[in-house]
Design a protein around this motif. Sequence first.
Motif, PDB file in Angstrom:
ATOM      1  N   ILE A   9       0.985  -0.862   0.033  1.00 43.85           N
ATOM      2  CA  ILE A   9      -0.112   0.532   0.157  1.00 43.85           C
ATOM      3  C   ILE A   9       0.318   1.701  -0.387  1.00 43.85           C
ATOM      4  CG2 ILE A   9      -1.986   1.244   1.318  1.00 43.85           C
ATOM      5  CD1 ILE A   9      -3.031  -1.879   1.701  1.00 43.85           C
ATOM      6  N   ALA A  10       1.334   1.536   0.720  1.00 43.02           N
ATOM      7  CA  ALA A  10       2.834   2.324   1.151  1.00 43.02           C
ATOM      8  C   ALA A  10       3.874   2.529  -0.625  1.00 43.02           C
ATOM      9  CB  ALA A  10       3.554   2.239   2.215  1.00 43.02           C
ATOM     10  N   ARG A  11       4.568   1.260  -0.737  1.00 36.53           N
ATOM     11  CA  ARG A  11       4.758   1.437  -2.143  1.00 36.53           C
ATOM     12  C   ARG A  11       3.671   2.005  -3.342  1.00 36.53           C
ATOM     13  NH1 ARG A  11       6.572  -4.166  -4.805  1.00 36.53           N
ATOM     14  NH2 ARG A  11       4.624  -4.345  -4.710  1.00 36.53           N
ATOM     15  N   ASN A  12       2.393   1.322  -3.679  1.00 38.86           N
ATOM     16  CA  ASN A  12       1.584   2.177  -4.186  1.00 38.86           C
ATOM     17  C   ASN A  12       1.631   3.642  -4.197  1.00 38.86           C
ATOM     18  OD1 ASN A  12       1.193  -0.318  -5.147  1.00 38.86           O
ATOM     19  ND2 ASN A  12      -0.600  -0.664  -4.222  1.00 38.86           N
ATOM     20  N   LEU A  13       1.213   4.074  -2.988  1.00 33.67           N
ATOM     21  CA  LEU A  13       1.119   5.157  -2.926  1.00 33.67           C
ATOM     22  C   LEU A  13       1.778   6.546  -3.173  1.00 33.67           C
ATOM     23  CD1 LEU A  13      -0.614   5.596   0.465  1.00 33.67           C
ATOM     24  CD2 LEU A  13      -1.976   5.680  -1.458  1.00 33.67           C
ATOM     25  N   ALA A  14       3.722   5.594  -3.603  1.00 34.72           N
ATOM     26  CA  ALA A  14       4.548   6.613  -3.646  1.00 34.72           C
ATOM     27  C   ALA A  14       4.707   6.421  -4.770  1.00 34.72           C
ATOM     28  CB  ALA A  14       6.415   6.066  -2.693  1.00 34.72           C
ATOM     29  N   VAL A  15       4.118   5.636  -6.011  1.00 37.31           N
ATOM     30  CA  VAL A  15       4.385   5.138  -7.408  1.00 37.31           C
ATOM     31  C   VAL A  15       3.413   6.742  -7.642  1.00 37.31           C
ATOM     32  CG1 VAL A  15       4.100   4.153  -9.043  1.00 37.31           C
ATOM     33  CG2 VAL A  15       5.883   2.954  -7.640  1.00 37.31           C
ATOM     34  N   VAL A  16       2.153   6.392  -6.845  1.00 38.42           N
ATOM     35  CA  VAL A  16       1.245   7.256  -7.796  1.00 38.42           C
ATOM     36  C   VAL A  16       1.871   9.048  -7.413  1.00 38.42           C
ATOM     37  CG1 VAL A  16      -1.363   8.228  -6.908  1.00 38.42           C
ATOM     38  CG2 VAL A  16      -0.166   5.541  -7.910  1.00 38.42           C
ATOM     39  N   ASP A  17       2.403   8.882  -6.160  1.00 36.76           N
ATOM     40  CA  ASP A  17       2.487  10.719  -5.842  1.00 36.76           C
ATOM     41  C   ASP A  17       3.696  10.616  -6.546  1.00 36.76           C
ATOM     42  OD1 ASP A  17       2.564  12.484  -3.918  1.00 36.76           O
ATOM     43  OD2 ASP A  17       4.910  11.754  -3.358  1.00 36.76           O
ATOM     44  N   ALA A  18       4.972  10.300  -7.450  1.00 39.80           N
ATOM     45  CA  ALA A  18       5.669  10.136  -8.069  1.00 39.80           C
ATOM     46  C   ALA A  18       5.063  10.941  -9.336  1.00 39.80           C
ATOM     47  CB  ALA A  18       6.434   8.968  -8.296  1.00 39.80           C
ATOM     48  N   HIS A  19       4.225   9.941  -9.999  1.00 43.21           N
ATOM     49  CA  HIS A  19       3.232   9.718 -11.352  1.00 43.21           C
ATOM     50  C   HIS A  19       2.621  11.445 -11.135  1.00 43.21           C
ATOM     51  CE1 HIS A  19       0.888   8.996 -14.822  1.00 43.21           C
ATOM     52  NE2 HIS A  19      -0.304   9.446 -13.885  1.00 43.21           N
ATOM     53  N   ILE A  20       1.687  11.851 -10.949  1.00 45.99           N
ATOM     54  CA  ILE A  20       0.703  12.969  -9.685  1.00 45.99           C
ATOM     55  C   ILE A  20       2.461  13.884 -10.014  1.00 45.99           C
ATOM     56  CG2 ILE A  20      -0.242  14.622  -8.688  1.00 45.99           C
ATOM     57  CD1 ILE A  20      -1.664  12.365  -9.565  1.00 45.99           C
ATOM     58  N   ARG A  21       3.524  14.179  -9.403  1.00 45.66           N
ATOM     59  CA  ARG A  21       4.048  15.536  -8.932  1.00 45.66           C
ATOM     60  C   ARG A  21       4.635  15.408  -9.902  1.00 45.66           C
ATOM     61  NH1 ARG A  21       7.962  12.652  -5.811  1.00 45.66           N
ATOM     62  NH2 ARG A  21       8.682  11.858  -7.422  1.00 45.66           N
ATOM     63  N   ASP A  22       5.143  14.309 -11.191  1.00 47.09           N
ATOM     64  CA  ASP A  22       6.306  15.047 -12.603  1.00 47.09           C
ATOM     65  C   ASP A  22       5.568  14.020 -13.390  1.00 47.09           C
ATOM     66  OD1 ASP A  22       8.649  14.870 -10.732  1.00 47.09           O
ATOM     67  OD2 ASP A  22       8.945  12.123 -10.634  1.00 47.09           O
ATOM     68  N   GLU A  23       4.601  14.129 -14.024  1.00 49.73           N
ATOM     69  CA  GLU A  23       3.571  13.836 -15.216  1.00 49.73           C
ATOM     70  C   GLU A  23       3.689  14.897 -15.802  1.00 49.73           C
ATOM     71  OE1 GLU A  23       0.002  12.575 -15.561  1.00 49.73           O
ATOM     72  OE2 GLU A  23      -0.337  13.882 -14.288  1.00 49.73           O
ATOM     73  N   ALA A  24       3.220  16.448 -15.798  1.00 52.05           N
ATOM     74  CA  ALA A  24       3.594  17.688 -15.592  1.00 52.05           C
ATOM     75  C   ALA A  24       4.455  18.001 -16.515  1.00 52.05           C
ATOM     76  CB  ALA A  24       2.499  18.453 -15.633  1.00 52.05           C
ATOM     77  N   ARG A  25       5.555  18.232 -15.140  1.00 57.10           N
ATOM     78  CA  ARG A  25       6.896  18.673 -15.374  1.00 57.10           C
ATOM     79  C   ARG A  25       8.015  17.116 -16.111  1.00 57.10           C
ATOM     80  NH1 ARG A  25      11.759  17.605 -11.871  1.00 57.10           N
ATOM     81  NH2 ARG A  25      10.631  15.786 -11.263  1.00 57.10           N
ATOM     82  N   ASP A  26       7.711  16.375 -17.199  1.00 57.25           N
ATOM     83  CA  ASP A  26       8.718  15.825 -17.995  1.00 57.25           C
ATOM     84  C   ASP A  26       8.190  14.167 -17.863  1.00 57.25           C
ATOM     85  OD1 ASP A  26       9.828  14.693 -19.133  1.00 57.25           O
ATOM     86  OD2 ASP A  26      12.245  14.998 -18.321  1.00 57.25           O
ATOM     87  N   PRO A  27       7.130  14.858 -18.918  1.00 52.30           N
ATOM     88  CA  PRO A  27       6.673  12.706 -18.780  1.00 52.30           C
ATOM     89  C   PRO A  27       7.922  11.576 -18.851  1.00 52.30           C
ATOM     90  CG  PRO A  27       5.529  14.456 -20.143  1.00 52.30           C
ATOM     91  CD  PRO A  27       7.170  15.043 -19.633  1.00 52.30           C
ATOM     92  N   SER A  28       8.666  11.969 -19.109  1.00 49.04           N
ATOM     93  CA  SER A  28      10.112  10.585 -19.439  1.00 49.04           C
ATOM     94  C   SER A  28       9.934  10.432 -17.780  1.00 49.04           C
ATOM     95  CB  SER A  28      10.597  11.214 -20.698  1.00 49.04           C
ATOM     96  OG  SER A  28      11.438  12.225 -19.927  1.00 49.04           O
ATOM     97  N   LEU A  29      10.070  11.426 -17.117  1.00 48.27           N
ATOM     98  CA  LEU A  29      10.557  10.800 -16.162  1.00 48.27           C
ATOM     99  C   LEU A  29       9.561   9.766 -15.297  1.00 48.27           C
ATOM    100  CD1 LEU A  29      10.896  14.290 -13.829  1.00 48.27           C
ATOM    101  CD2 LEU A  29      12.967  11.826 -15.348  1.00 48.27           C
ATOM    102  N   VAL A  30       7.865   9.310 -15.802  1.00 48.85           N
ATOM    103  CA  VAL A  30       7.343   8.882 -15.552  1.00 48.85           C
ATOM    104  C   VAL A  30       6.809   7.253 -16.286  1.00 48.85           C
ATOM    105  CG1 VAL A  30       5.865  10.199 -14.275  1.00 48.85           C
ATOM    106  CG2 VAL A  30       4.617   9.724 -15.866  1.00 48.85           C
ATOM    107  N   MET A  31       7.532   7.313 -17.047  1.00 49.96           N
ATOM    108  CA  MET A  31       7.208   6.368 -18.371  1.00 49.96           C
ATOM    109  C   MET A  31       7.664   4.825 -16.888  1.00 49.96           C
ATOM    110  SD  MET A  31       5.312   6.783 -20.650  1.00 49.96           S
ATOM    111  CE  MET A  31       4.706   8.670 -20.044  1.00 49.96           C
ATOM    112  N   ASP A  32       8.716   5.111 -16.880  1.00 53.83           N
ATOM    113  CA  ASP A  32       9.208   4.155 -15.562  1.00 53.83           C
ATOM    114  C   ASP A  32       8.052   3.417 -14.615  1.00 53.83           C
ATOM    115  OD1 ASP A  32      11.206   2.989 -17.679  1.00 53.83           O
ATOM    116  OD2 ASP A  32      12.966   4.069 -16.339  1.00 53.83           O
ATOM    117  N   LEU A  33       7.122   3.971 -14.255  1.00 52.70           N
ATOM    118  CA  LEU A  33       6.364   3.785 -13.345  1.00 52.70           C
ATOM    119  C   LEU A  33       5.419   2.863 -13.659  1.00 52.70           C
ATOM    120  CD1 LEU A  33       5.949   7.286 -11.200  1.00 52.70           C
ATOM    121  CD2 LEU A  33       7.679   5.338 -10.976  1.00 52.70           C
TER     122      LEU A  33
END
Length: 132
Positions: free
Chosen positions: A4-28
Amino acid sequence: MDAIARNLAVVDAHIRDEARDPSLVMDLYTDDIVLEMPTRGLTLTSKPAIEANYRAMFGAIAEVEIAPGTRFATEDHVVDDCTVRFRLVGEGMANAPLPVGSRVELRLLHLFAMRDGRIARETVYEGWRRIG
């Protein structure tokens, strides 16, 4: 870290980074990712298509304000609810229901299906409202 903590951390990174640099979230994402935005009739089934969509979409908006709402997770899903306000400044938002130039309030509900610490399916429900 538990699932659960891992899933929350992954989604947090996704929401935080998708607009800044979409390439950063592809490995998620898993290799068989499906991104669906039913409100706008979009279904994307590859990382390159998703990255291109994000680049076009985020390039078409300005004056972005995000108001977080509720986020919670289970071992195989994350739900994220937020409100985003922006000005639509270009044509990159595929099937946008409002014209370029509109000031928009967008209620977003993300449903993430998670597998092995990655996003296997992202379904984004959008409620569009013109505010100016």
